[in-house]
Design an enzyme around this catalytic site. Sequence first.
Site, short mmCIF file in Angstrom:
data_model
loop_
_atom_site.label_atom_id
_atom_site.label_comp_id
_atom_site.label_asym_id
_atom_site.label_seq_id
_atom_site.Cartn_x
_atom_site.Cartn_y
_atom_site.Cartn_z
N ASP A 1 0.81 -1.22 0.00
CA ASP A 1 0.00 0.00 0.00
C ASP A 1 0.85 1.27 0.00
OD1 ASP A 1 -1.44 -2.18 0.91
OD2 ASP A 1 -2.32 -1.15 2.63
N GLN B 1 4.20 0.71 2.15
CA GLN B 1 4.40 -0.56 2.81
C GLN B 1 5.56 -1.27 2.12
OE1 GLN B 1 2.01 -2.30 5.51
NE2 GLN B 1 2.73 -0.22 5.81
N TRP C 1 5.31 -10.44 1.22
CA TRP C 1 4.73 -9.68 2.33
C TRP C 1 5.39 -10.13 3.64
CZ3 TRP C 1 2.20 -9.82 6.97
CH2 TRP C 1 1.52 -8.65 7.35
N ARG D 1 -8.04 -0.71 10.99
CA ARG D 1 -6.72 -0.22 10.54
C ARG D 1 -6.79 0.90 9.50
NH1 ARG D 1 -7.49 -5.44 8.81
NH2 ARG D 1 -7.57 -5.74 6.57
N ASP D 2 -5.62 1.43 9.22
CA ASP D 2 -5.36 2.39 8.15
C ASP D 2 -5.97 3.77 8.43
OD1 ASP D 2 -4.35 0.03 7.08
OD2 ASP D 2 -6.10 -0.34 5.83
N GLU E 1 -10.68 -1.47 3.78
CA GLU E 1 -9.30 -1.09 4.09
C GLU E 1 -8.99 0.26 3.43
OE1 GLU E 1 -7.07 -5.39 4.31
OE2 GLU E 1 -7.33 -4.54 2.32
O1 LIG Z 1 0.47 -4.37 4.82
C1 LIG Z 1 -0.67 -4.21 5.63
C2 LIG Z 1 -1.62 -3.25 5.01
O2 LIG Z 1 -2.16 -3.87 3.83
C3 LIG Z 1 -3.59 -3.90 3.93
C4 LIG Z 1 -4.22 -3.66 2.57
O3 LIG Z 1 -3.43 -4.08 1.52
O4 LIG Z 1 -3.99 -5.12 4.55
C5 LIG Z 1 -3.58 -6.36 4.02
C6 LIG Z 1 -3.54 -7.41 5.11
O5 LIG Z 1 -3.18 -8.65 4.59
C7 LIG Z 1 -1.78 -8.93 4.41
O6 LIG Z 1 -1.31 -9.71 5.49
C8 LIG Z 1 -1.76 -11.06 5.52
C9 LIG Z 1 -1.01 -11.75 6.67
O7 LIG Z 1 -1.55 -11.35 7.89
C10 LIG Z 1 -1.44 -11.77 4.22
O8 LIG Z 1 -1.99 -13.06 4.26
C11 LIG Z 1 -2.09 -11.01 3.05
O9 LIG Z 1 -1.72 -11.63 1.84
C12 LIG Z 1 -1.57 -9.62 3.07
O10 LIG Z 1 -2.29 -8.88 2.08
O11 LIG Z 1 -2.61 -7.00 6.11
C13 LIG Z 1 -3.23 -7.05 7.38
C14 LIG Z 1 -2.26 -7.44 8.45
O12 LIG Z 1 -1.70 -8.70 8.19
C15 LIG Z 1 -4.40 -7.97 7.21
O13 LIG Z 1 -5.34 -7.75 8.22
C16 LIG Z 1 -4.86 -7.56 5.86
O14 LIG Z 1 -5.76 -8.46 5.25
C17 LIG Z 1 -3.90 -2.76 4.89
O15 LIG Z 1 -5.19 -2.82 5.40
C18 LIG Z 1 -2.81 -2.96 5.89
O16 LIG Z 1 -2.60 -1.84 6.68
#
Ligand SMILES: OC[C@H]1O[C@@](CO)(OC[C@@]2(O[C@H]3O[C@H](CO)[C@@H](O)[C@H](O)[C@H]3O)O[C@H](CO)[C@@H](O)[C@@H]2O)[C@@H](O)[C@@H]1O
Length: 617
Positions: free
Chosen positions: A104, A120, A128, A227-228, A282
């Site tokens: 992001d 990010q 990730w 979040r965010d 998000e």
């Molecule tokens: O980088 C975190 C920010 O990214 C956002 C939106 O892109 O949330 C993505 C999110 O998922 C990531 O983490 C997962 C592992 O926990 C992973 O499986 C997935 O593929 C990734 O996209 O990141 C959070 C924290 O992990 C999770 O709740 C979300 O689905 C944004 O909202 C976050 O701030």
Amino acid sequence: MKTTEPLTDLEHAPNHTPLLDHPQPPPATVSKRLLIRVLSSITFVSLFFVSAFLLILLNQHESSYTDDNLAPLDRSSVQPSAAERLTWERTAFHFQPAKNFIYDPNGPLFHMGWHHLFYQYNPYAPVWGNMSWGHAVSKDMINWFELPVALVPTEWYDIEGVLSGSTTALPNGQIFALYTGNANDFSQLQCKAVPVDVSDPLLVKWVKYDGNPILYTPPGIGLKDYRDPSTVWTGPDGKHRMIMGTKRGTTGLVLVYHTTDFTNYVMLDEPLHSVPNTDMWECVDLFPVSTTNDSALDIAAYGSGIKHVLKESWEGHAMDFYSIGTYDAINDKWTPDNPELDVGIGLRCDYGRFFASKSLYDPLKKRRVTWGYVAESDSADQDVSRGWATIYNVARTIVLDRKTGTHLLQWPVEELESLRSNVREFKEMTLEPGSIVPLDIGSATQLDIIATFEVDQEALKATSDANDEYACTTSSGAAERGSFGPFGIAVLADGTLSELTPVYFYIAKNTKGGVDTHFCTDKLRSSLDYDSEKVVYGSTIPVLDGEQITMRVLVDHSVVEGFAQGGRTVITSRVYPTKAIYEGAKLFVFNNATTTNVKATLNVWQMSHALIQPYPF
Ligand SMILES: OC[C@H]1O[C@@](CO)(OC[C@@]2(O[C@H]3O[C@H](CO)[C@@H](O)[C@H](O)[C@H]3O)O[C@H](CO)[C@@H](O)[C@@H]2O)[C@@H](O)[C@@H]1O
């Protein structure tokens, strides 16, 4: 300069031939293969002589449509190695750091002459994890200097990741960042950080607030659904506000907070807005757009002649949705103009790969600019082999489409045009039904293309051929033919059309007597590599009376950004050709309709590299 002359082997295709639908190679390729078989059965000496003869023939054939200056060596018949392919996939004018993984965009900010972009970032691997805030600055949003990583996971409240958030620059010169900390138990907590020295134009060093976290998850909200935090803005009543996305059950919603000191935040009882069955929102963004002109507005703008856009990113689905509506600052409520086009169920920012977008108000040029991340669409193994993953779109300005009133217009920032050179013009090419014509442009891997198409409107009105069912996403792509489409361009195509990415319009008369225009990108045959995503992206697009049908397409190695009708609909795709790379990449214009001629006019520019490099401290 040649304009409409097609490749010999594709020339004068008979009408009604689904040129884009032939899995078997066209005749020239068959004969090349036959020749190769013959060659393999004769002696080494004759192999040498016949090969030399063939090479001469091929060179003559190629020189009829390539520019020697731009494509000195034809390698279209040479299969590049895996390593060469991966090298080629790196983009030339899209933002991406030297290595590893970005996600992001966070906290874009204008400060002391620099556009700051935080993002990010995993500093250690192209996947990730270890989420940190990477940092880059630019004067023009095209050329970037990479700076040291601004924020990394260090504390119990963000040890599993410094997740997304925003920055705020206050009128008194203070700057701060709000971000989500992924805590040691994976709960999502809101945190604050500030630059160590606001007189540093580069804002290199950041420090976390020692009272973090500043917000814990409120009751009724999941610990991982919170979040965010957004940029803080001041409403007309003088109160300072911040918003965050979340969900209750499967209802996506935006929480509103008030603050008096930018550190302590109080949540309002009522959300700004919610939509059932849209799940977790998000990276929410709320920003004003002018209904009277194309000048953008600062986040705090409020009053007559202003609409507010609400944007959310649909967790787990990689889709950003927006809706245009009215923000009532007194009650902190936002209402969509059209409930059928509400957030999460209506319009998408981009119908391809574009996610977690974030906008910035640029006070220098009075424009709002947005970035999203454009994920890879092949396998994680490939990401590891490349050593990098994910890019950003070219920065896009956003304005209200004042002609429709229902859409936004997104368009690459004008600074991109400084990378243009060697324009080739193709004027009013008549494309017969079932035709595909190569364009003599030389190198075809870094391009900016503007194409307009004229369709016989009388024929359109007269036809009884109605199709209410057509949709890009459920169609068979550019191979599916109707009376008035598809027509458009095929980018990153090899000379034999075994790989191609068509970006096109498809016009279908509907049963109500009207016409629906669709804008699509067909990735079904973008790559011969088995692990690539095989989809057709797209959506319907309003084309108003008197408007030309027009598209702009940016081609940059493994990314294709398509903007139709001045950016009313946008489609970004990642593509990983295996043959249509380096000098093997070609550009075609086509009309695969069954009955109607289309007239095409194109301007095609070569694009040079943007400079993305470490800041020279
Ligand atoms: O980088 C975190 C920010 O990214 C956002 C939106 O892109 O949330 C993505 C999110 O998922 C990531 O983490 C997962 C592992 O926990 C992973 O499986 C997935 O593929 C990734 O996209 O990141 C959070 C924290 O992990 C999770 O709740 C979300 O689905 C944004 O909202 C976050 O701030």
